[in-house]
Design a protein around this motif. Sequence first.
Motif, PDB file in Angstrom:
ATOM      1  N   ARG A 156      24.180   7.177 -29.487  1.00  0.00           N
ATOM      2  CA  ARG A 156      22.852   7.646 -29.088  1.00  0.00           C
ATOM      3  C   ARG A 156      22.676   9.119 -29.445  1.00  0.00           C
ATOM      4  O   ARG A 156      21.594   9.544 -29.885  1.00  0.00           O
ATOM      5  N   ALA A 157      23.742   9.904 -29.270  1.00  0.00           N
ATOM      6  CA  ALA A 157      23.667  11.318 -29.642  1.00  0.00           C
ATOM      7  C   ALA A 157      23.482  11.469 -31.146  1.00  0.00           C
ATOM      8  O   ALA A 157      22.740  12.340 -31.614  1.00  0.00           O
ATOM      9  N   TRP A 158      24.148  10.627 -31.916  1.00  0.00           N
ATOM     10  CA  TRP A 158      24.003  10.670 -33.378  1.00  0.00           C
ATOM     11  C   TRP A 158      22.610  10.243 -33.802  1.00  0.00           C
ATOM     12  O   TRP A 158      21.990  10.870 -34.676  1.00  0.00           O
ATOM     13  N   ALA A 159      22.095   9.172 -33.204  1.00  0.00           N
ATOM     14  CA  ALA A 159      20.781   8.658 -33.592  1.00  0.00           C
ATOM     15  C   ALA A 159      19.660   9.605 -33.212  1.00  0.00           C
ATOM     16  O   ALA A 159      18.675   9.745 -33.950  1.00  0.00           O
ATOM     17  N   GLY A 160      19.787  10.277 -32.073  1.00  0.00           N
ATOM     18  CA  GLY A 160      18.729  11.187 -31.636  1.00  0.00           C
ATOM     19  C   GLY A 160      17.391  10.480 -31.524  1.00  0.00           C
ATOM     20  O   GLY A 160      17.277   9.414 -30.915  1.00  0.00           O
ATOM     21  N   ALA A 161      16.383  11.067 -32.171  1.00  0.00           N
ATOM     22  CA  ALA A 161      15.030  10.496 -32.127  1.00  0.00           C
ATOM     23  C   ALA A 161      14.757   9.531 -33.273  1.00  0.00           C
ATOM     24  O   ALA A 161      13.630   9.058 -33.421  1.00  0.00           O
ATOM     25  N   ASP A 162      15.783   9.245 -34.086  1.00  0.00           N
ATOM     26  CA  ASP A 162      15.610   8.345 -35.230  1.00  0.00           C
ATOM     27  C   ASP A 162      15.625   6.904 -34.730  1.00  0.00           C
ATOM     28  O   ASP A 162      16.684   6.348 -34.400  1.00  0.00           O
ATOM     29  N   ALA A 163      14.454   6.271 -34.682  1.00  0.00           N
ATOM     30  CA  ALA A 163      14.332   4.922 -34.135  1.00  0.00           C
ATOM     31  C   ALA A 163      15.116   3.900 -34.949  1.00  0.00           C
ATOM     32  O   ALA A 163      15.658   2.935 -34.394  1.00  0.00           O
ATOM     33  N   GLN A 164      15.191   4.085 -36.270  1.00  0.00           N
ATOM     34  CA  GLN A 164      15.895   3.124 -37.118  1.00  0.00           C
ATOM     35  C   GLN A 164      17.397   3.160 -36.854  1.00  0.00           C
ATOM     36  O   GLN A 164      18.043   2.114 -36.749  1.00  0.00           O
ATOM     37  N   LYS A 165      17.959   4.368 -36.728  1.00  0.00           N
ATOM     38  CA  LYS A 165      19.383   4.487 -36.423  1.00  0.00           C
ATOM     39  C   LYS A 165      19.697   3.866 -35.068  1.00  0.00           C
ATOM     40  O   LYS A 165      20.697   3.139 -34.906  1.00  0.00           O
TER      41      LYS A 165
ATOM     42  N   LEU B 296      29.966   3.407 -37.542  1.00  0.00           N
ATOM     43  CA  LEU B 296      30.733   4.504 -36.946  1.00  0.00           C
ATOM     44  C   LEU B 296      31.194   5.485 -38.016  1.00  0.00           C
ATOM     45  O   LEU B 296      31.250   6.702 -37.782  1.00  0.00           O
ATOM     46  N   TYR B 297      31.515   4.974 -39.192  1.00  0.00           N
ATOM     47  CA  TYR B 297      31.907   5.835 -40.315  1.00  0.00           C
ATOM     48  C   TYR B 297      30.707   6.672 -40.766  1.00  0.00           C
ATOM     49  O   TYR B 297      30.818   7.894 -40.964  1.00  0.00           O
ATOM     50  N   GLU B 298      29.558   6.027 -40.927  1.00  0.00           N
ATOM     51  CA  GLU B 298      28.341   6.746 -41.332  1.00  0.00           C
ATOM     52  C   GLU B 298      27.977   7.824 -40.329  1.00  0.00           C
ATOM     53  O   GLU B 298      27.540   8.924 -40.699  1.00  0.00           O
ATOM     54  N   ALA B 299      28.168   7.533 -39.054  1.00  0.00           N
ATOM     55  CA  ALA B 299      27.844   8.486 -38.005  1.00  0.00           C
ATOM     56  C   ALA B 299      28.879   9.608 -37.896  1.00  0.00           C
ATOM     57  O   ALA B 299      28.689  10.552 -37.119  1.00  0.00           O
ATOM     58  N   GLY B 300      29.946   9.519 -38.662  1.00  0.00           N
ATOM     59  CA  GLY B 300      30.978  10.553 -38.632  1.00  0.00           C
ATOM     60  C   GLY B 300      31.830  10.507 -37.391  1.00  0.00           C
ATOM     61  O   GLY B 300      32.466  11.506 -37.035  1.00  0.00           O
ATOM     62  N   LEU B 301      31.885   9.357 -36.734  1.00  0.00           N
ATOM     63  CA  LEU B 301      32.618   9.260 -35.481  1.00  0.00           C
ATOM     64  C   LEU B 301      34.086   8.911 -35.683  1.00  0.00           C
ATOM     65  O   LEU B 301      34.957   9.473 -35.008  1.00  0.00           O
ATOM     66  N   VAL B 302      34.402   7.971 -36.573  1.00  0.00           N
ATOM     67  CA  VAL B 302      35.803   7.612 -36.775  1.00  0.00           C
ATOM     68  C   VAL B 302      36.509   8.706 -37.569  1.00  0.00           C
ATOM     69  O   VAL B 302      35.899   9.420 -38.370  1.00  0.00           O
ATOM     70  N   ALA B 303      37.804   8.840 -37.327  1.00  0.00           N
ATOM     71  CA  ALA B 303      38.574   9.930 -37.930  1.00  0.00           C
ATOM     72  C   ALA B 303      38.557   9.882 -39.454  1.00  0.00           C
ATOM     73  O   ALA B 303      38.601  10.925 -40.119  1.00  0.00           O
ATOM     74  N   GLU B 304      38.489   8.696 -40.030  1.00  0.00           N
ATOM     75  CA  GLU B 304      38.517   8.571 -41.485  1.00  0.00           C
ATOM     76  C   GLU B 304      37.321   9.251 -42.149  1.00  0.00           C
ATOM     77  O   GLU B 304      37.409   9.699 -43.290  1.00  0.00           O
ATOM     78  N   ALA B 305      36.185   9.331 -41.444  1.00  0.00           N
ATOM     79  CA  ALA B 305      34.982   9.932 -42.035  1.00  0.00           C
ATOM     80  C   ALA B 305      35.196  11.408 -42.325  1.00  0.00           C
ATOM     81  O   ALA B 305      34.899  11.892 -43.426  1.00  0.00           O
ATOM     82  N   ALA B 306      35.716  12.146 -41.360  1.00  0.00           N
ATOM     83  CA  ALA B 306      35.980  13.575 -41.568  1.00  0.00           C
ATOM     84  C   ALA B 306      37.065  13.771 -42.623  1.00  0.00           C
ATOM     85  O   ALA B 306      36.971  14.662 -43.472  1.00  0.00           O
ATOM     86  N   ARG B 307      38.076  12.935 -42.601  1.00  0.00           N
ATOM     87  CA  ARG B 307      39.165  13.039 -43.584  1.00  0.00           C
ATOM     88  C   ARG B 307      38.639  12.869 -45.000  1.00  0.00           C
ATOM     89  O   ARG B 307      38.965  13.652 -45.898  1.00  0.00           O
ATOM     90  N   ASP B 308      37.792  11.843 -45.221  1.00  0.00           N
ATOM     91  CA  ASP B 308      37.300  11.563 -46.565  1.00  0.00           C
ATOM     92  C   ASP B 308      36.315  12.619 -47.051  1.00  0.00           C
ATOM     93  O   ASP B 308      36.130  12.784 -48.263  1.00  0.00           O
ATOM     94  N   ARG B 309      35.677  13.313 -46.119  1.00  0.00           N
ATOM     95  CA  ARG B 309      34.739  14.374 -46.486  1.00  0.00           C
ATOM     96  C   ARG B 309      35.402  15.746 -46.503  1.00  0.00           C
ATOM     97  O   ARG B 309      34.729  16.770 -46.654  1.00  0.00           O
ATOM     98  N   SER B 310      36.727  15.756 -46.320  1.00  0.00           N
ATOM     99  CA  SER B 310      37.508  17.003 -46.312  1.00  0.00           C
ATOM    100  C   SER B 310      36.972  17.973 -45.263  1.00  0.00           C
ATOM    101  O   SER B 310      36.900  19.185 -45.469  1.00  0.00           O
ATOM    102  N   GLU B 311      36.607  17.425 -44.105  1.00  0.00           N
ATOM    103  CA  GLU B 311      36.112  18.229 -43.006  1.00  0.00           C
ATOM    104  C   GLU B 311      37.155  18.277 -41.897  1.00  0.00           C
ATOM    105  O   GLU B 311      38.014  17.391 -41.780  1.00  0.00           O
ATOM    106  N   ALA B 312      37.084  19.304 -41.089  1.00  0.00           N
ATOM    107  CA  ALA B 312      37.968  19.379 -39.933  1.00  0.00           C
ATOM    108  C   ALA B 312      37.593  18.284 -38.951  1.00  0.00           C
ATOM    109  O   ALA B 312      36.407  17.969 -38.765  1.00  0.00           O
ATOM    110  N   ALA B 313      38.581  17.707 -38.317  1.00  0.00           N
ATOM    111  CA  ALA B 313      38.312  16.653 -37.338  1.00  0.00           C
ATOM    112  C   ALA B 313      37.542  17.238 -36.162  1.00  0.00           C
ATOM    113  O   ALA B 313      37.925  18.284 -35.620  1.00  0.00           O
ATOM    114  N   PRO B 314      36.419  16.632 -35.782  1.00  0.00           N
ATOM    115  CA  PRO B 314      35.637  17.157 -34.657  1.00  0.00           C
ATOM    116  C   PRO B 314      36.395  17.037 -33.353  1.00  0.00           C
ATOM    117  O   PRO B 314      37.262  16.175 -33.195  1.00  0.00           O
TER     118      PRO B 314
END
Length: 319
Positions: A146-155, A182-200
Amino acid sequence: MTRAVVIGLSAVVVAIRDGEAVALTVRHGGAGDPAGLPFGPFDPDSDRTFELALRAYVTEQTRFDLGYVEQLYTFGDAGRDAPLADLGGGAGASRVISVGYLALAPAAVDTHFAGSEWRPWSRIFPWEDWRAGRPDALDAVDAALRAWAGADAQKLARARLLFALDGAPWNEERVLDRYELLYEAGLVAEAARDRSEAAPVRSDALTVALGEPMISDHRRILATALGRLRGKLKYRPVVFELMPDAFTLSALQRTVEAIAGVPLHKQNFRRALERAELVQGLGRLDADTGGRPAELFRFRREILGARPVGGLSLPLLRE
């Protein structure tokens, strides 16, 4: 410069242990590194077929010999191929195409091989097990989506549909779609890893609810296998590849429930099983049930060559 293409082979080996669906995993790194599926490269010069090469890799890495095997899917998305899976031969600079296989075993036999482990699916996908009702993991996942979707009704609509939020029905087969969201939302650990981002930074509750990450694209491959197997239960008698030669009907139902992740109505399940004529009583009892001895049955495997054979009905237990 044209990148070389490396064909990798990955195996999802499934069994039942202590009433839980488990997958055979390997840990190629240190104790703190994520686990992965048995995998390796296909060598067109020395490997005669994909399946024979796969069987050899599984045995080499886990000391486990595969029985029933079927090809699952081919995975080739750029950026999600093998960021942490070393296939050798300079594969890190190559485009990796992974061919996934699904294998079913009648017992989760201890491999006694360092780094290999039978890992429950519930540790990898905690939101998928509804046998005891709505899983607690969904509370944290619900809030994060819900935090990821925000006001986006489609998400928000996608999250509601896939994760059965706000009373929406649960579709047990859409395992991959849920993981992909969950990957698209950047929630699972693999998403940050594949984008070379620090784990949230996550709360402990959300970290546990999102399950254990895996190397490379292996959790995506595992999600694909689980969804495929759940769907196949209904149109092919594949569940019997997970059963011993003799079994009770209660053990069969528990196996189906462990794979499907939903509770079944006992009487309706047995009626459907009787109509399908898939099992035959052996005329002897199992005294190891912990209660009243139950009759042992076998799968009528001989009917596979005699007529078209469907799967099992999944009559859900309604609250």
